[in-house]
Motif scaffolding. Structure first.
Motif, mmCIF file in Angstrom:
data_model
loop_
_atom_site.group_PDB
_atom_site.id
_atom_site.type_symbol
_atom_site.label_atom_id
_atom_site.label_comp_id
_atom_site.label_asym_id
_atom_site.label_seq_id
_atom_site.Cartn_x
_atom_site.Cartn_y
_atom_site.Cartn_z
ATOM 1 N N TYR A 252 -0.547 1.051 -0.470
ATOM 2 C CA TYR A 252 -0.051 0.714 0.808
ATOM 3 C C TYR A 252 0.345 -0.524 0.600
ATOM 4 O O TYR A 252 0.030 -1.549 0.295
ATOM 5 C CB TYR A 252 -1.159 0.502 1.966
ATOM 6 C CG TYR A 252 -1.789 1.833 2.442
ATOM 7 C CD1 TYR A 252 -1.306 2.537 3.519
ATOM 8 C CD2 TYR A 252 -3.137 2.356 1.700
ATOM 9 C CE1 TYR A 252 -1.816 3.731 3.888
ATOM 10 C CE2 TYR A 252 -3.522 3.673 2.268
ATOM 11 C CZ TYR A 252 -2.867 4.352 3.474
ATOM 12 O OH TYR A 252 -3.600 5.323 3.787
ATOM 13 N N ALA A 253 1.794 -0.773 1.344
ATOM 14 C CA ALA A 253 2.476 -1.979 1.619
ATOM 15 C C ALA A 253 1.905 -2.642 2.897
ATOM 16 O O ALA A 253 1.748 -3.906 2.705
ATOM 17 C CB ALA A 253 3.995 -1.813 1.669
ATOM 18 N N VAL A 254 1.817 -1.842 3.698
ATOM 19 C CA VAL A 254 1.262 -2.326 5.107
ATOM 20 C C VAL A 254 0.330 -1.372 5.486
ATOM 21 O O VAL A 254 0.485 -0.079 5.758
ATOM 22 C CB VAL A 254 2.475 -2.542 6.212
ATOM 23 C CG1 VAL A 254 1.810 -2.938 7.447
ATOM 24 C CG2 VAL A 254 3.433 -3.497 5.767
ATOM 25 N N PRO B 69 0.937 -9.080 5.323
ATOM 26 C CA PRO B 69 1.446 -7.970 5.179
ATOM 27 C C PRO B 69 0.012 -7.315 4.662
ATOM 28 O O PRO B 69 -0.366 -7.683 3.707
ATOM 29 C CB PRO B 69 2.535 -7.768 4.264
ATOM 30 C CG PRO B 69 2.618 -9.276 3.558
ATOM 31 C CD PRO B 69 2.018 -10.002 4.757
ATOM 32 N N GLY B 70 -0.212 -6.151 5.073
ATOM 33 C CA GLY B 70 -1.320 -5.103 4.602
ATOM 34 C C GLY B 70 -2.548 -5.546 5.354
ATOM 35 O O GLY B 70 -3.510 -4.911 4.798
#
Length: 148
Positions: A94-96, A32-33
């Motif tokens: 940002y998470a992703v 993720p991210g």
């Protein structure tokens, strides 16, 4: 947390080194991210090319891009280059993060020779439309040659 064993379909044919590359690729795509490489995601700038009677039309999807951040250049009679400069946004929070920033270039091979005379490009609602006139082939009628 129990680690799941990674299944590798290449071990028998290519050995453990290929399995390691395969595992790292899957980890990169699942993290993720993380930014995925444009090659993995596709061409980066998707285009449609139409070969019309007297012109070539190129349409490219550029969502969220301003006209000042796009450069279109005819680099040869059959080659068009589209360059997009996306501004770097802040990295915090940002998470992703999958949308690309920085510079992307797409070189488009055209189906016919074109000229820059009368060329037009417009960006509307995230869609770039480029129209290029084809180079006119020699006009006229060939006269057959007789022997003797």
């Amino acid at each position: 947390m129990e680690q799941k064993e990674f299944s590798c379909p290449f071990r028998r044919a290519f050995g453990p080194e290929m399995c390691g590359m395969h595992r790292r690729l899957h980890e990169m795509m699942a993290a993720p991210g993380q930014r995925m490489m444009p090659v993995i995601r596709g061409a980066g700038i998707p285009v449609d090319i139409r070969d019309l009677e007297d012109e070539v039309a190129v349409v490219a999807d550029l969502p969220g891009v301003a006209s000042g951040d796009v450069a279109v250049r005819l680099t040869g009679p059959r080659t068009l280059r589209i360059t997009v400069r996306q501004r770097e946004e802040e990295r915090e929070g940002y998470a992703v993060r999958e949308r690309l920033s920085g510079e992307m270039t797409r070189v488009v091979n055209l189906p016919a020779e074109v000229t820059d005379e009368g060329a037009a490009a417009a960006l509307r609602n995230g869609v770039l439309a480029v129209r290029l006139r084809k180079v006119l082939e020699e006009q006229g009628v060939e006269i057959p040659i007789r022997e003797g």
